[in-house]
Design an enzyme around this catalytic site. Sequence first.
Site, short mmCIF file in Angstrom:
data_model
loop_
_atom_site.label_atom_id
_atom_site.label_comp_id
_atom_site.label_asym_id
_atom_site.label_seq_id
_atom_site.Cartn_x
_atom_site.Cartn_y
_atom_site.Cartn_z
CG ASP A 11 1.34 6.02 6.29
OD1 ASP A 11 1.86 6.41 7.35
OD2 ASP A 11 1.82 6.24 5.18
CG ASP A 105 4.72 7.36 10.41
OD1 ASP A 105 5.45 6.44 9.99
OD2 ASP A 105 4.70 8.49 9.91
CD GLU A 106 5.14 3.37 6.27
OE1 GLU A 106 4.39 2.88 5.39
OE2 GLU A 106 6.12 4.09 6.01
#
Length: 399
Positions: A11, A105-106
Site C-alpha cells: 500500500d 495505490d494498493e
Amino acid sequence: MVDSATVLHVDLDAFFVAMELLRRPELRGKPVVVGYLGPRGVVSTASYEARRYGIRSAMPTLRARELCPSAVFLPPDFSWYAPASKTFHAILRSYTPVVESVSVDEAYLDVAGSEQLFGTPVAIAEAIRRRVRDEIGITASVGIAANRLVAKVASDAAKPDGLLRVPPGEEAAFLAPRPVRDLPGIGRRTAEILERLGVTTIGDLAALPESVLVAKFGRHGADLRRRALGIADGPVVALRPDRRSISREHTFARDEPSADVLRATLLRQAERVADDLAREQRAARTVVLKLRFPPFETLTRSHTPGRQLLYTDELYREALRLFEAAWDEHARRPVRLVGLGVTGLTERARQLALGESTASAALQHALIDLRDRFGDTVIRRAAELEQPPPRESPGRAPH
C-alpha cells in the site's frame, strides 16, 4: 521448510499527498489534505500530520477545515498521479504474475514460487519498498501473511513506511488486541452492534460463541468469527489490467431535479466507461448505479444481465433501468451525485448476437480516436448539449 506466509499487501502511503509533496517539498511535515473544497467536496487523502486532527478519507472537506484550519488543501491532479501508479504496478508484476490490484495505490501479491529468483517474501517486500522509493520517490508499507485478510491488517499496522510479517499460526494472536474496526469488512453499523455485545477488539469478537453471532447477523455471523481468527479468505487472484472495476461519478453544484440532466449525465458516463473498457480490451458483467440525495444519503444498485457488456448504449440502457427504479423509490427527489460503474471485468470475448452489427464497435473506436487526438470534449451527443461538461472523477477506493 517452505514459508507459507507468501501473501503481500502493498500500500502506497498517503499516495495523493505523497505525490503532491514531490513537487511541493516545502509542505513536508505540515497537515496537507487532497480534496476539492466547497460544499460538496470530500477528502481523497490526508497526510499523517492531518490525520492527527481526526481528518480521514471521504470526510467532507468543510468538516476537515473545521478540524484543522491551518491545513493546506490541494485539488486532486489525477494526470500527475497516474504515471506513478502505472510504475508501481509494473514494479509489483516484475516479482510475480499473481498480482491482484485493488486500486491505484494498493495490491495483493502471492510470491509463492518466486523465492528462488528473488529470495524470501521479506526480501521481496524490502526490494519492492526500495524500488518504490527509488523509482517513484514515495514510500510504501507492506504486510506479509498466509492470507489476504491478515496481510491487509498487517500493512495498515506497519504504516507509514513499514513492513510487518505475521508468522503462520499466529494470525489470531496478532489480530486479537486490535480494534474491531481494523478487521476488513467491519463497518460502522456492524461495529455499533458488536459494541452493544461488549465487543471492542478483534479478540473479543473471536471469543464470542458462533451461535450468538449467527443470531445477530445470520450466516454472516459465522464468517465474522472466522475472519476474527485470521482464517483465510480466499486466494490472491491475478487481474489484468490493474483494475477490478471502472466508474465515473459527478457531484452537481446544486441538487439536480431535472430528469433530462440526470439522464444525460448517465449517458456521458456510459460513454466514458465504455471508452475505458475498449482501451483495456475488457468487458464487464455487472453495471452499478450510485445515487446520492441530500444531505448525504447514498444508495447503490447493480444488475448482472448474463452477458458481456462492452458498448455505450448497452451500459446506458442497463444503468437507466436502475436509475428510473431507484429514483421512483425515492419520490424523484433532487440528486446530489450520480455515478455509473462496471464490475466483473473479463477479457473481451463476446460473439455478435443474431441481428447485431459491428456498428457499435466502429463508433466506439472512432470516438476514442477523436478524443485521444483532440481532447475529451471534441465530440458530444445531442443529449449533452444543454449542460456544460462536468469534471468527471475516475472511480477509486478511498484511501
